[in-house]
Write a protein that holds these residues in place. Sequence first.
Motif, PDB file in Angstrom:
ATOM      1  N   ASN A   1      29.802 -41.022   9.673  1.00  9.04           N
ATOM      2  CA  ASN A   1      28.577 -41.387   8.545  1.00  9.04           C
ATOM      3  C   ASN A   1      27.520 -42.176   9.353  1.00  9.04           C
ATOM      4  O   ASN A   1      26.421 -41.864   9.377  1.00  9.04           O
ATOM      5  N   VAL A   2      28.033 -43.140   9.670  1.00  9.57           N
ATOM      6  CA  VAL A   2      27.308 -44.084  10.462  1.00  9.57           C
ATOM      7  C   VAL A   2      26.277 -43.387  11.593  1.00  9.57           C
ATOM      8  O   VAL A   2      25.064 -43.591  11.971  1.00  9.57           O
ATOM      9  N   ALA A   3      27.275 -42.800  12.531  1.00 15.17           N
ATOM     10  CA  ALA A   3      26.733 -42.045  13.485  1.00 15.17           C
ATOM     11  C   ALA A   3      25.487 -41.092  13.427  1.00 15.17           C
ATOM     12  O   ALA A   3      24.411 -41.214  14.050  1.00 15.17           O
ATOM     13  N   GLN A   4      25.450 -40.394  11.832  1.00 15.25           N
ATOM     14  CA  GLN A   4      24.722 -39.648  11.581  1.00 15.25           C
ATOM     15  C   GLN A   4      23.414 -40.274  10.926  1.00 15.25           C
ATOM     16  O   GLN A   4      22.266 -39.517  10.983  1.00 15.25           O
ATOM     17  N   ARG A   5      23.557 -41.311  10.770  1.00 19.61           N
ATOM     18  CA  ARG A   5      22.532 -42.285  10.062  1.00 19.61           C
ATOM     19  C   ARG A   5      22.312 -43.427  10.750  1.00 19.61           C
ATOM     20  O   ARG A   5      21.677 -44.469  10.139  1.00 19.61           O
TER      21      ARG A   5
ATOM     22  N   LYS B   1      32.946 -44.401   3.410  1.00 11.35           N
ATOM     23  CA  LYS B   1      33.671 -45.832   3.681  1.00 11.35           C
ATOM     24  C   LYS B   1      33.391 -46.397   4.951  1.00 11.35           C
ATOM     25  O   LYS B   1      33.189 -47.589   5.015  1.00 11.35           O
ATOM     26  N   ASP B   2      33.019 -45.682   6.069  1.00  9.66           N
ATOM     27  CA  ASP B   2      32.588 -46.071   7.449  1.00  9.66           C
ATOM     28  C   ASP B   2      31.341 -46.780   7.261  1.00  9.66           C
ATOM     29  O   ASP B   2      31.427 -48.042   7.803  1.00  9.66           O
ATOM     30  N   ILE B   3      30.564 -46.581   6.421  1.00 11.66           N
ATOM     31  CA  ILE B   3      29.098 -47.297   6.268  1.00 11.66           C
ATOM     32  C   ILE B   3      29.418 -48.561   5.394  1.00 11.66           C
ATOM     33  O   ILE B   3      28.820 -49.704   6.065  1.00 11.66           O
TER      34      ILE B   3
END
Length: 219
Positions: A11-15, A189-191
Motif C-alpha cells: 500500500n505504501v508502494a502504491q501511494r 497496516k503497512d501505511i
Amino acid sequence: MQELLNNYLPNVAQRLPDFGKALEETLVMVAWSGIICFILGLTLGVLITVTKRGAILENGLVYQVLDKLISLFRSIPFIILLTWVMPVTRAIMGTTINVKGAIVPLVFGSVPFFARQVESALAQASLSMGSSPLEIIFRVYLREGIPAIARGTTITAISLLNLTAMAGTVGAGGLGDFAVTLGHDRNMKDITNVTVLVLVLLVCLIELIGSRVAKKNTH
C-alpha cells in the motif's frame, strides 16, 4: 528496491507520491509553527520572568495577565483548541483546513508550553550586579539559559510533531491524516507502520539536534 516495497509494503508502494506529500506537509507545519512558536514563546518567557515579583522589571499587572493567559491556553485540550480558534484562523489565514489552516492552532497550542519552558530555563540564570535590564536579559538570562532553552525547544518541537498528527485528523493533512484515512480507516497496516516509523525517526533527529546544541553551549 521497488520489488521489496511491493512485497512487504504494497500500500505504501502504491501511494509513494501521497506519502511524500504527507511528509512534506508535516514538515512544513512543524517548521512554520515552530519558528513562530520560538519567537513568541521566547518573548513571553522572558517577559514573565522579568516582570514577576522581585525581578528586574517587576510589574504585577503585566505578569498576572501573561501568566493567566498562558495557563488558560495550556489548560485547553488541543482538539478543542482547534475548533475554538477557527474564527481567528479563518481571519488570519483565510481557511481552516489544510496546512495553512493548521498553523494558527498549532501556534496557540505550543506557545504557552514553550513559554513555560523558557521561564523555567531562565530561572536558573544568576544575575550580574550593575548591569542594565537589557544587558541582564541578553547577556545573562538568554546566554546562560541556552542549554536549558535548547532542551525546552526540543521538547516543544516533539510536542508540535505530535500536534500536527492530531491536526491531520481534522483536515490539516500531513502524516496524521495519511495514517488515519488510509492506515486506520482502510485497514492498511503497512501505511500505519511506516508512518509510525517515520515519526519515530523524526523525533530521534530532533532529540539529537537538541542534545548537540545543549551540550555545545553547556559551560
